[in-house]
Structures are given as structure tokens and as C-alpha cells.
Write an enzyme that holds these catalytic residues in place. Structure first.
Site, PDB file in Angstrom:
ATOM      1  N   GLN A   1     104.367  70.471  59.589  1.00  0.00           N
ATOM      2  CA  GLN A   1     105.080  71.585  58.972  1.00  0.00           C
ATOM      3  C   GLN A   1     104.733  72.849  59.744  1.00  0.00           C
ATOM      4  O   GLN A   1     103.557  73.219  59.845  1.00  0.00           O
ATOM      5  CB  GLN A   1     104.663  71.720  57.499  1.00  0.00           C
TER       6      GLN A   1
ATOM      7  N   GLU B   1     102.510  65.826  45.509  1.00  0.00           N
ATOM      8  CA  GLU B   1     103.148  65.975  46.811  1.00  0.00           C
ATOM      9  C   GLU B   1     102.627  64.895  47.783  1.00  0.00           C
ATOM     10  O   GLU B   1     101.588  64.292  47.554  1.00  0.00           O
ATOM     11  CB  GLU B   1     102.856  67.375  47.386  1.00  0.00           C
TER      12      GLU B   1
ATOM     13  N   PHE C   1     111.349  69.974  55.422  1.00  0.00           N
ATOM     14  CA  PHE C   1     110.062  69.805  54.762  1.00  0.00           C
ATOM     15  C   PHE C   1     109.422  68.471  55.193  1.00  0.00           C
ATOM     16  O   PHE C   1     109.913  67.766  56.053  1.00  0.00           O
ATOM     17  CB  PHE C   1     110.244  69.853  53.239  1.00  0.00           C
ATOM     18  N   SER C   2     108.317  68.135  54.521  1.00  0.00           N
ATOM     19  CA  SER C   2     107.496  67.009  54.963  1.00  0.00           C
ATOM     20  C   SER C   2     108.206  65.659  54.881  1.00  0.00           C
ATOM     21  O   SER C   2     109.129  65.476  54.095  1.00  0.00           O
ATOM     22  CB  SER C   2     106.220  66.957  54.133  1.00  0.00           C
TER      23      SER C   2
ATOM     24  N   ARG D   1     110.875  65.170  47.040  1.00  0.00           N
ATOM     25  CA  ARG D   1     110.517  65.441  48.439  1.00  0.00           C
ATOM     26  C   ARG D   1     109.416  64.526  48.992  1.00  0.00           C
ATOM     27  O   ARG D   1     108.865  63.709  48.296  1.00  0.00           O
ATOM     28  CB  ARG D   1     110.111  66.903  48.609  1.00  0.00           C
TER      29      ARG D   1
ATOM     30  N   MET E   1     100.899  76.509  60.291  1.00  0.00           N
ATOM     31  CA  MET E   1     101.060  75.050  60.178  1.00  0.00           C
ATOM     32  C   MET E   1     100.523  74.602  58.823  1.00  0.00           C
ATOM     33  O   MET E   1      99.474  75.059  58.386  1.00  0.00           O
ATOM     34  CB  MET E   1     100.265  74.357  61.291  1.00  0.00           C
ATOM     35  N   ASN E   2     101.242  73.670  58.149  1.00  0.00           N
ATOM     36  CA  ASN E   2     100.624  72.948  57.036  1.00  0.00           C
ATOM     37  C   ASN E   2     100.728  71.446  57.262  1.00  0.00           C
ATOM     38  O   ASN E   2     100.258  70.987  58.321  1.00  0.00           O
ATOM     39  CB  ASN E   2     101.065  73.474  55.656  1.00  0.00           C
ATOM     40  N   ASP E   3     101.252  70.681  56.328  1.00  0.00           N
ATOM     41  CA  ASP E   3     101.110  69.219  56.329  1.00  0.00           C
ATOM     42  C   ASP E   3     101.351  68.499  57.662  1.00  0.00           C
ATOM     43  O   ASP E   3     102.321  68.812  58.357  1.00  0.00           O
ATOM     44  CB  ASP E   3     102.129  68.583  55.373  1.00  0.00           C
TER      45      ASP E   3
ATOM     46  N   TRP F   1      96.226  75.561  49.408  1.00  0.00           N
ATOM     47  CA  TRP F   1      97.340  76.466  49.079  1.00  0.00           C
ATOM     48  C   TRP F   1      96.857  77.715  48.347  1.00  0.00           C
ATOM     49  O   TRP F   1      97.539  78.743  48.338  1.00  0.00           O
ATOM     50  CB  TRP F   1      98.396  75.734  48.245  1.00  0.00           C
TER      51      TRP F   1
HETATM   52  C1  FRU Z   1     102.798  70.110  50.650  1.00  0.00           C
HETATM   53  C2  FRU Z   1     104.204  70.684  50.663  1.00  0.00           C
HETATM   54  C3  FRU Z   1     105.224  69.574  50.593  1.00  0.00           C
HETATM   55  C4  FRU Z   1     106.440  70.193  51.229  1.00  0.00           C
HETATM   56  C5  FRU Z   1     105.819  71.045  52.312  1.00  0.00           C
HETATM   57  C6  FRU Z   1     106.563  72.318  52.590  1.00  0.00           C
HETATM   58  O1  FRU Z   1     101.827  70.919  51.201  1.00  0.00           O
HETATM   59  O2  FRU Z   1     104.363  71.611  49.609  1.00  0.00           O
HETATM   60  O3  FRU Z   1     105.464  69.078  49.292  1.00  0.00           O
HETATM   61  O4  FRU Z   1     107.298  69.219  51.752  1.00  0.00           O
HETATM   62  O5  FRU Z   1     104.507  71.353  51.883  1.00  0.00           O
HETATM   63  O6  FRU Z   1     106.026  73.000  53.677  1.00  0.00           O
END
Ligand code: FRU
Length: 479
Positions: A46, A197, A86-87, A141, A28-30, A286
Site C-alpha cells: 500500500q 482487516e 487497496f490491499s 476488502r 507505505m502501509n500493508d 494506525w
Molecule cells: C489495513 C487497511 C486495509 C485496506 C488498506 C488501505 O491496514 O486498512 O483494510 O485495504 O489498509 O490502505
């Protein structure tokens, strides 16, 4: 290899957070699509439905009634052939439906904005006309939709999205959430060698004075290029003005939102009760996110934080306070006065609130560690008006060469300093002086208990409250 040794030692032993969201399994990210609807806080995120590394990006989904217990649901927006999701963000439309905007990241490298609609937050229908906003570029994005009320009360929808490589936020406006018109841009500003971002724009009253409104631009920056900054990704804010079309500010620099290494991609909820600005961030970096143990989840969200602006030394400062349940649990705890040095072994899910008078303690040092050789040390240095936080130890270094870290930031204290330490498995979030500064770090402890240790130059007392947010019943009943 060293990194593998640390992962083998810690994998499977990492305690799952009890009051922060983590997915059952996988990467998981954002946070995405944060919206309050149907009496629930909806968190999309994410997510890789198929593995514990970044990839197959989709929107996972969880809900909460109290911002403490989360229930994970089916994937809301799955990736498809040739396109990752994506986000992005979600809002409650005037007809009550949820409208999401997200980035379609196509396999040919191009990125554009797409939309989907849902009646219940669980089942989503993508617009057949997607993508609906396309500049033909490769780093456009992270659409965040906000509302702007004109003087006559009419609502304009505003979309912020980055041209990440250009370090710019682009603004588009819409009357109907369907047709978008370009209305301006903000940036570049601050350090080069990063991408911008996950932007957001939040209206806040200074010191609760409704006649003094400011707009705070939130954005996240991630170092890129041949020789990227080893500190990795972090979040920043800029205080300024917004006329409904474009954001402007006199600021010449970005201001860091969280001084720790593990707070990124923070954005706020749409339609939060009482018009509150509640932000959630991803607790990783990251620089080494792919190296933290997958246990079997990889990635956690921060506590929800309520944002406000308060004047300090004549300047508005962004304050961040943790979700209400934290204060309620601490209010029930008894305050004791401890002499320093002081040491206690306690549950790895704990809240510690400390108050001290620097005149009596001099420099104060707080340390937390588990059984692994990894430690976070926080030092308040009143003679310099600074706080220094270091993360060190052989096991920390083995995780990734840039995992050990040291940060220094200013903290002005007159009579009394306050620090709230939130520990939840591997997550350590610290709030200073009621939220004037925060620092979030991962700490791989590998044990169900940790040791907290306090020491000071003069041995003066520290007023301490401790609460243990045990896993209480989920008011959503797990449904
Ligand atoms: C930020 C990011 C966003 C992108 C997403 C992809 O952490 O790089 O810019 O939409 O993660 O997973």
C-alpha cells in the site's frame, strides 16, 4: 505542539533500516500481493506515490532474492480517477502468469474486488470486467487467494475477504480464478469496536507431523468508533479446520500474533519454495502511523517470518522465526559469556542473541536506547512466567500520547530462556525462545549507534552473540 517538536527533532535523523524494506520516499502501509515467482520474492505494498501521508493508494513494488536486500521498482498498480487500489494478494496461475486480486475502493465509498494479470510481475493489465466481485457494500476488502487441494488432488482457489465492519471473513471458491462462488463466513469473534482487516489462511503441520495438519486464520484488527482502544491496531490468529469451503474453530477468543505495538496486516507469500509459510507485516500502528517522522519514507516492513506450529504444554502454538539470513549471521558470530550488569554501545543495525538461566539471573532486564529520550525495556520475570515490555521516555511521549506503551505476556521457561533482539534503525523486533512469542516496536533513536544494557537480580551470566548486518552487496545488483 509536542508532536511537532518530536518530529522536528527526529525528522531527517531517523536512520534508514539496512535489512528491512522501506520505500525510497513516501507513505507505505500493508504488504500486498506477496508471491514468489521468477526466482524472486515479490513484495507489493500500500503506497502513496505522491506524498508521505496515507492517500492515493496504489500498489508499490519491490523484489528480493534473499529476503534481506530489496530493490524497489515502478508502481505496479496506480490509483486512478475515482478509484484507489487497496490491499490484496497475488498467486502464480497454472499458466505461469501472476494473478492479483485487490480491493477497488471507489470515491463513492463502495468497496469491491478487482483483478489484474501480469506476465513478469512488473506490468499489470486490469480486467476490463472489474470489479469482478461486488456485494454493493462499503467495507468488503482485502482479498487473499489461497489454494486448497481436494482428496483427488484437484486445486480449488479460495478467496478470503473481510466485511470489515461486521468482523467477518467471507469465503468464495473458484476452479478457474475467474468465477467465484460464495461458500461461507467466519466471525464475529473477540473484541467489539474493531474492524477486521487483511485475512489469510495458512495450513501448517503440528511439530512437522504431516498427518496432523491445522489451518491458521490470520487477521488484523483495528479499533474504530467514538472511543477506540488506545493500544491501536494489532494482529491475531485462530487455529482451526478448513474443508475447502469454510473455516471453523473451537476457539472462543483471538490469540495475539505479536505482542508489540507495531506489527499489522501480516500475510504470507504464495508459492514460497518448499511450501514454506513466510509472513511479512507492516511495522506501525494506525493509532500513530501518521505521526511518525517521514524521513522521507514513512512505513517499514517487518522481517519475513517463517511460521510453524509446535506443541507447548499440550497445545499447538504459532511459532515465528526470522528469515534464514539472521540465523546464518549469528552462527558466524562468537558466543561470549557476560556478567550482568553489562552495557555496550553498538551499531544501530545489530542482531543480539541472549541465552540465560533464570535460576542464575533471577529477573532479567534488557534495555535499548539511542541519544533521544526514548527507550524499550524488556523484563523477564521468571517468578510470574511473564515478559513485560515498556516503551517510554519524553521523546517517545512527544511523538504521540499513545506511543509510550506497556505490554505483558506469558513466557514459560524451564532451564534456559532465549531472546533474539533485531535492531535495524528505528525497528526493534524481538523473538523469544526460538519464536514462541514475538514483540515488534518502533523506537526513534536519532543516532547511528544505540546502547544495549543488561541487568539481573542475581547478577548471573548471559551468553551473548552479536552480529552487525552491514549493508552488503545486493545480489540483485540494484536492477
Ligand atoms: C489495513 C487497511 C486495509 C485496506 C488498506 C488501505 O491496514 O486498512 O483494510 O485495504 O489498509 O490502505
Amino acid at each position: 505542539m509536542a508532536a511537532h517538536t518530536a518530529q522536528q527533532t527526529l525528522a531527517g535523523l531517523v536512520v534508514r533500516p539496512a535489512f528491512h524494506f522501506t520505500p525510497r520516499t513516501n507513505w507505505m502501509n500493508d504488504p500486498n500481493g506477496l508471491v514468489y515467482a521468477h526466482d524472486r520474492w515479490h513484495l507489493y505494498f500500500q503506497y502513496n506515490p505522491e506524498g508521505s501521508d496515507w492517500g492515493n493508494m496504489s500498489w508499490g513494488h519491490a523484489t528480493s532474492r534473499d529476503l534481506r536486500h530489496w530493490t524497489e521498482h515502478e508502481v505496479a498498480l496506480p490509483y486512478r480517477a475515482g478509484e484507489q487500489i487497496f490491499s490484496g494478494s497475488a498467486v502464480v496461475a497454472p499458466d505461469g502468469a501472476l494473478i492479483a486480486y485487490y480491493t477497488s475502493a471507489y470515491d463513492d465509498g463502495h468497496q469491491a474486488q478487482s483483478t489484474a494479470r501480469s506476465a513478469d510481475g512488473h506490468h499489470w493489465v486490469s480486467d476490463p470486467g472489474n470489479p469482478v466481485l461486488d456485494r454493493g457494500t462499503s467495507s468488503f476488502r482485502d482479498p487473499k487467494i489461497i489454494r486448497h487441494a481436494g482428496e483427488d488432488g484437484t486445486i480449488t482457489w479460495v478467496m478470503l475477504a473481510v466485511e470489515a465492519d461486521d468482523r467477518q471473513v467471507l469465503f468464495h471458491t473458484s476452479r478457474d480464478l475467474v468465477t467465484w462462488e460464495y461458500s461461507g463466513s467466519y466471525g464475529p469473534l473477540g473484541p467489539e469496536g474493531v474492524v477486521w482487516e487483511c485475512p489469510d489462511l495458512v495450513r501448517l503441520a503440528v511439530d512437522d507431523d504431516e498427518s496432523d495438519q491445522r489451518w491458521v486464520l490470520l487477521l488484523s484488527t483495528n479499533p474504530v468508533g467514538a472511543d477506540p482502544d488506545p493500544e491501536g491496531s494489532s494482529m491475531s490468529a485462530v487455529i482451526g479446520r478448513f474443508d475447502g469451503r469454510v473455516f471453523t474453530s473451537d476457539a472462543e477468543e483471538l490469540t495475539r500474533v505479536d505482542h508489540g505495538r507495531d506489527f499489522y496486516a501480516g500475510v504470507t507469500f504464495d508459492s514460497a519454495p518448499g511450501g514454506r509459510a513466510v509472513m511479512l507485516g507492516w511495522m506501525s500502528n494506525w493509532r500513530y502511523a501518521a505521526d511518525v517522522p517521514a524521513a522521507p519514507w514513512r512505513g517499514a516492513m517487518s522481517l519475513p517470518r517463517q511460521l510453524s506450529l509446535r506443541t507447548l504444554d499440550g497445545m499447538p502454538v504459532l511459532f515465528q522465526e526470522p528469515a534464514e539470513f539472521v540465523g546464518s549471521l549469528l552462527a558466524e558470530a562468537e558466543e561470549t559469556e557476560v556478567a550482568t550488569p553489562w552495557r555496550a554501545r553498538h551499531d544501530v543495525h545489530a542482531l543480539l542473541e541472549l541465552r540465560w538461566a533464570p535460576a542464575q539471573t533471577g529477573a532479567l532486564r534488557y534495555e535499548v536506547r539511542g541519544d533521544a529520550d526514548a527507550v524499550i525495556a524488556v523484563e523477564h520475570l521468571p517468578e510470574f512466567g511473564e515478559v513485560r515490555i515498556t516503551r517510554s521516555g519524553a521523546d517517545a511521549a512527544a511523538l504521540h500520547p499513545d506511543f509510550p506503551s506497556s505490554v505483558v505476556f506469558p513466557l514459560s521457561v524451564s532451564d534456559e530462556a532465549r531472546m533474539l533482539v533485531v535492531i535495524d534503525g528505528p525497528l526493534v523486533e524481538i523473538f523469544f525462545n526460538g519464536g514462541e512469542a514475538t514483540a515488534s516496536h518502533l523506537l526513534f533513536t536519532d543516532s547511528p549507534t544505540v546502547t544495549s544494557h543488561l541487568s539481573s537480580t542475581f547478577g548471573g551470566p548471559v551468553a551473548l552473540r552479536m552480529a552487525r548486518p552491514a549493508a552488503a552487496e545486493n545480489p540483485e545488483g540494484g536492477a
